[in-house]
Design a protein around this motif. Structure first.
Motif, PDB file in Angstrom:
ATOM      1  N   SER A  31      53.703  44.453  45.094  1.00  0.00           N
ATOM      2  CA  SER A  31      54.121  43.916  43.796  1.00  0.00           C
ATOM      3  C   SER A  31      53.074  42.778  43.387  1.00  0.00           C
ATOM      4  O   SER A  31      52.536  42.107  44.318  1.00  0.00           O
ATOM      5  N   LYS A  32      53.245  42.362  42.116  1.00  0.00           N
ATOM      6  CA  LYS A  32      52.326  41.330  41.847  1.00  0.00           C
ATOM      7  C   LYS A  32      52.754  39.968  42.485  1.00  0.00           C
ATOM      8  O   LYS A  32      52.012  39.164  42.919  1.00  0.00           O
ATOM      9  N   GLU A  33      54.148  39.815  42.730  1.00  0.00           N
ATOM     10  CA  GLU A  33      54.768  38.558  43.372  1.00  0.00           C
ATOM     11  C   GLU A  33      54.425  38.469  44.669  1.00  0.00           C
ATOM     12  O   GLU A  33      54.046  37.634  45.249  1.00  0.00           O
ATOM     13  N   GLU A  34      54.082  39.773  45.432  1.00  0.00           N
ATOM     14  CA  GLU A  34      53.954  39.909  46.830  1.00  0.00           C
ATOM     15  C   GLU A  34      52.480  39.650  47.016  1.00  0.00           C
ATOM     16  O   GLU A  34      52.051  39.025  47.937  1.00  0.00           O
ATOM     17  N   ALA A  35      51.777  40.093  46.137  1.00  0.00           N
ATOM     18  CA  ALA A  35      50.152  40.113  46.395  1.00  0.00           C
ATOM     19  C   ALA A  35      49.325  38.826  45.874  1.00  0.00           C
ATOM     20  O   ALA A  35      48.740  38.390  46.634  1.00  0.00           O
ATOM     21  N   LEU A  36      50.162  38.109  44.912  1.00  0.00           N
ATOM     22  CA  LEU A  36      49.379  36.844  44.517  1.00  0.00           C
ATOM     23  C   LEU A  36      49.183  35.862  45.737  1.00  0.00           C
ATOM     24  O   LEU A  36      47.993  35.251  45.813  1.00  0.00           O
ATOM     25  N   PRO A  37      50.069  35.470  46.415  1.00  0.00           N
ATOM     26  CA  PRO A  37      50.341  34.644  47.305  1.00  0.00           C
ATOM     27  C   PRO A  37      49.134  35.040  48.536  1.00  0.00           C
ATOM     28  O   PRO A  37      48.571  34.280  49.092  1.00  0.00           O
ATOM     29  N   LEU A  39      46.623  36.926  47.932  1.00  0.00           N
ATOM     30  CA  LEU A  39      45.082  36.893  47.492  1.00  0.00           C
ATOM     31  C   LEU A  39      44.520  35.338  47.360  1.00  0.00           C
ATOM     32  O   LEU A  39      43.673  35.058  47.679  1.00  0.00           O
ATOM     33  N   THR A  40      45.604  34.585  46.926  1.00  0.00           N
ATOM     34  CA  THR A  40      45.455  33.020  46.990  1.00  0.00           C
ATOM     35  C   THR A  40      45.020  32.324  48.476  1.00  0.00           C
ATOM     36  O   THR A  40      44.036  31.982  48.543  1.00  0.00           O
TER      37      THR A  40
END
Length: 75
Positions: A31-37, A39-40
Motif C-alpha cells: 500500500s502507499k502507506e507501507e511503500a512511502l517509508p 522509498l524514503t
C-alpha cells in the motif's frame, strides 16, 4: 550484491520474502502507506552512497594517478 545473493538463495516466501517472477521483481504489492517509508529510506541510502563515493574518489583518485601502472605501463 549481498542482498541480491541472499534474495536468490532464499526459497520464495521464506522469512517474509515474497515470491518473485523471472526478472526478480516481488509479486507482492504494498500500500502507499507501507511503500512511502521504504522509498524514503531507499532515497536516503542512495544519497549517502553518493556522498561516500565523492569522498572516496577525492581520496583515492590522486593515489591512483601516482600508481606505477599509470602512464601507459611505464615505471
Amino acid at each position: 550484491m549481498v542482498t541480491l545473493q541472499a534474495f536468490e538463495s532464499t526459497p520464495a516466501g521464506a522469512g517474509g520474502i515474497p515470491a518473485a517472477d523471472e526478472s526478480g521483481n516481488a509479486q507482492e504489492s504494498l500500500s502507499k502507506e507501507e511503500a512511502l517509508p521504504l522509498l524514503t529510506m531507499d532515497i536516503e541510502l542512495a544519497m549517502r552512497d553518493l556522498e561516500c563515493g565523492k569522498e572516496f574518489r577525492a581520496a583515492y583518485f590522486p593515489k591512483f594517478l601516482k600508481a606505477p601502472t599509470s602512464g601507459g605501463g611505464a615505471g
